[in-house]
Design an enzyme around this catalytic site. Structure first.
Site, PDB file in Angstrom:
ATOM      1  N   GLU A   1     -19.992  21.171 -33.041  1.00  0.00           N
ATOM      2  CA  GLU A   1     -20.277  20.621 -34.376  1.00  0.00           C
ATOM      3  C   GLU A   1     -19.147  19.788 -34.968  1.00  0.00           C
ATOM      4  O   GLU A   1     -19.378  19.035 -35.902  1.00  0.00           O
ATOM      5  CB  GLU A   1     -20.647  21.739 -35.355  1.00  0.00           C
ATOM      6  CG  GLU A   1     -19.472  22.568 -35.799  1.00  0.00           C
ATOM      7  CD  GLU A   1     -19.614  23.124 -37.209  1.00  0.00           C
ATOM      8  OE1 GLU A   1     -20.707  23.051 -37.776  1.00  0.00           O
ATOM      9  OE2 GLU A   1     -18.621  23.632 -37.733  1.00  0.00           O
ATOM     10  N   ASN A   2     -17.913  19.922 -34.433  1.00  0.00           N
ATOM     11  CA  ASN A   2     -16.791  19.131 -34.954  1.00  0.00           C
ATOM     12  C   ASN A   2     -16.232  18.174 -33.906  1.00  0.00           C
ATOM     13  O   ASN A   2     -15.097  17.696 -34.031  1.00  0.00           O
ATOM     14  CB  ASN A   2     -15.659  20.054 -35.424  1.00  0.00           C
ATOM     15  CG  ASN A   2     -16.106  21.064 -36.450  1.00  0.00           C
ATOM     16  OD1 ASN A   2     -16.178  22.261 -36.155  1.00  0.00           O
ATOM     17  ND2 ASN A   2     -16.438  20.600 -37.635  1.00  0.00           N
TER      18      ASN A   2
ATOM     19  N   HIS B   1     -22.249  21.200 -39.600  1.00  0.00           N
ATOM     20  CA  HIS B   1     -21.843  19.788 -39.450  1.00  0.00           C
ATOM     21  C   HIS B   1     -22.762  18.998 -38.512  1.00  0.00           C
ATOM     22  O   HIS B   1     -22.456  17.842 -38.197  1.00  0.00           O
ATOM     23  CB  HIS B   1     -20.409  19.702 -38.919  1.00  0.00           C
ATOM     24  CG  HIS B   1     -19.381  20.049 -39.961  1.00  0.00           C
ATOM     25  ND1 HIS B   1     -19.104  19.236 -41.035  1.00  0.00           N
ATOM     26  CD2 HIS B   1     -18.588  21.134 -40.114  1.00  0.00           C
ATOM     27  CE1 HIS B   1     -18.176  19.797 -41.792  1.00  0.00           C
ATOM     28  NE2 HIS B   1     -17.850  20.958 -41.256  1.00  0.00           N
TER      29      HIS B   1
ATOM     30  N   HIS C   1     -23.448  30.983 -36.418  1.00  0.00           N
ATOM     31  CA  HIS C   1     -22.514  30.098 -37.118  1.00  0.00           C
ATOM     32  C   HIS C   1     -22.466  30.506 -38.589  1.00  0.00           C
ATOM     33  O   HIS C   1     -23.403  30.217 -39.350  1.00  0.00           O
ATOM     34  CB  HIS C   1     -22.993  28.654 -36.958  1.00  0.00           C
ATOM     35  CG  HIS C   1     -21.950  27.646 -37.289  1.00  0.00           C
ATOM     36  ND1 HIS C   1     -20.913  27.342 -36.430  1.00  0.00           N
ATOM     37  CD2 HIS C   1     -21.742  26.886 -38.385  1.00  0.00           C
ATOM     38  CE1 HIS C   1     -20.140  26.420 -36.977  1.00  0.00           C
ATOM     39  NE2 HIS C   1     -20.624  26.142 -38.171  1.00  0.00           N
TER      40      HIS C   1
ATOM     41  N   HIS D   1     -17.589  28.886 -36.645  1.00  0.00           N
ATOM     42  CA  HIS D   1     -17.472  28.246 -37.960  1.00  0.00           C
ATOM     43  C   HIS D   1     -16.127  28.473 -38.633  1.00  0.00           C
ATOM     44  O   HIS D   1     -15.621  27.572 -39.287  1.00  0.00           O
ATOM     45  CB  HIS D   1     -18.585  28.666 -38.916  1.00  0.00           C
ATOM     46  CG  HIS D   1     -18.476  28.056 -40.289  1.00  0.00           C
ATOM     47  ND1 HIS D   1     -18.675  26.718 -40.524  1.00  0.00           N
ATOM     48  CD2 HIS D   1     -18.155  28.593 -41.505  1.00  0.00           C
ATOM     49  CE1 HIS D   1     -18.511  26.469 -41.829  1.00  0.00           C
ATOM     50  NE2 HIS D   1     -18.185  27.581 -42.433  1.00  0.00           N
TER      51      HIS D   1
HETATM   52 FE   LIG Z   1     -16.629  24.129 -37.215  1.00  0.00          FE
HETATM   53 FE   LIG Z   2     -19.288  24.995 -39.352  1.00  0.00          FE
END
Ligand SMILES: [Fe+2]
Ligand SMILES: [Fe+2]
Length: 296
Positions: free
Chosen positions: A40-41, A69, A152, A177
């Protein structure tokens, strides 16, 4: 035995470079059958793109999970429909692009992966993760008992609660997360491996993967500040779980905190031991590579 590696949130270019280079090496050195990463990042700390998805899959990642995200890169809204191995949390409302689970065939049988997002201190607030994940686990168990869940979420309580809720129904539940690896890896009585947070794959000299000073400045000034992805030494954080494919129960879980080494020499690579933290499982011994290979 089926050996699953899960790596937590991949942070920007430093994180994905490390994952892309290290996953093939670790698969070989540790005898890993199935790799899941949270992406997600992966795109400059915000979301993921189609190209990055392909790069991670080509490196040997089987499934990419995500979280709050997931939609940060606008292209992913349409791209996710074309790539079922890129998951978004399952508890989005009906009609949301993409999917929250997948079952893949492996040499050691089918493996299911579910991505779900918590609601406490999380935006956007999604549908009830407990109800949604319960339904999905039932559906997947018709196909396989080997199921991995990425939860998450922000709070330890919500993550532990969902882990306990799924005990005996899935092989492993790992939190993501918060980007900080927790030291509570365990196997619950029903045979489900669990860790509150797998940690991140990103720069260690950072605040959750971002440059330190802008974050401090934000806390001091309360003004909007850009948070660039940090540089420097990178570590891969996650878990290594051994699963009995016939029952879906976890036999051991070990924390992974592996430094990214750019060009290791051949002898160092040959000696690379599996994580030196003692495995949590029925045989509580400190395992090294030679023992692990015998166990397979
Ligand atoms: Fe993250
Ligand atoms: Fe996150």
């Amino acid at each position: 035995m089926l050996r699953l590696l899960f790596l937590g949130d991949v942070i920007g270019e430093p994180g994905r470079k490390a994952v892309i280079e290290m996953v093939p090496r670790l698969k070989q050195a540790w005898g890993i059958d199935f790799v899941v990463v949270n992406g997600e990042n992966a795109a400059a700390g915000r979301g993921i793109t189609g190209k990055i998805t392909i790069d991670l899959l080509r490196a040997g990642v089987a499934v990419i999970t995500s979280g709050d995200h997931i939609w940060d890169q606008k292209e992913v809204v349409s791209y996710i429909e074309t790539e079922p191995r890129l998951l978004r949390p399952i508890n989005y409302p009906p009609g949301t692009p993409g999917r929250g689970s997948i079952v893949l065939e492996t040499a050691k049988g089918k493996v299911g992966v579910i991505n779900v997002q918590g609601r406490t201190f999380m935006q956007p607030s999604l549908e009830n993760p407990f109800r949604l994940v319960d339904e999905e686990v039932r559906r997947l168990r018709a196909e396989t008992h080997v199921i991995f869940v990425d939860m998450h979420a922000e709070t330890t309580s919500e993550k532990i609660a969902i882990g306990r809720f799924l005990d005996g129904k899935v092989s492993a539940v790992a939190g993501t997360h918060t980007h900080i690896q927790t030291a509570d890896e365990q196997i619950f009585p029903g045979g489900t491996a669990f860790i509150c947070d797998a940690g991140m794959c990103g720069p260690t000299e950072s605040v959750l993967g971002r440059e330190i000073q802008p974050i401090i400045q934000r806390f001091i000034s309360s003004m909007p500040v850009n948070f660039p992805v940090a540089k420097g030494e990178v570590k891969l954080h996650g878990i290594l779980v051994d699963i009995d494919p016939s029952t879906g129960k976890a036999k051991s879980i070990r924390r992974v905190a592996e430094p990214y080494v750019v060009e290791p020499d051949a002898s160092a690579e040959a000696d690379r031991a599996v994580p030196d933290v003692a495995a949590v499982g029925s045989d509580r011994v400190s395992l090294h590579r030679s023992q692990i290979v015998r166990d397979l």
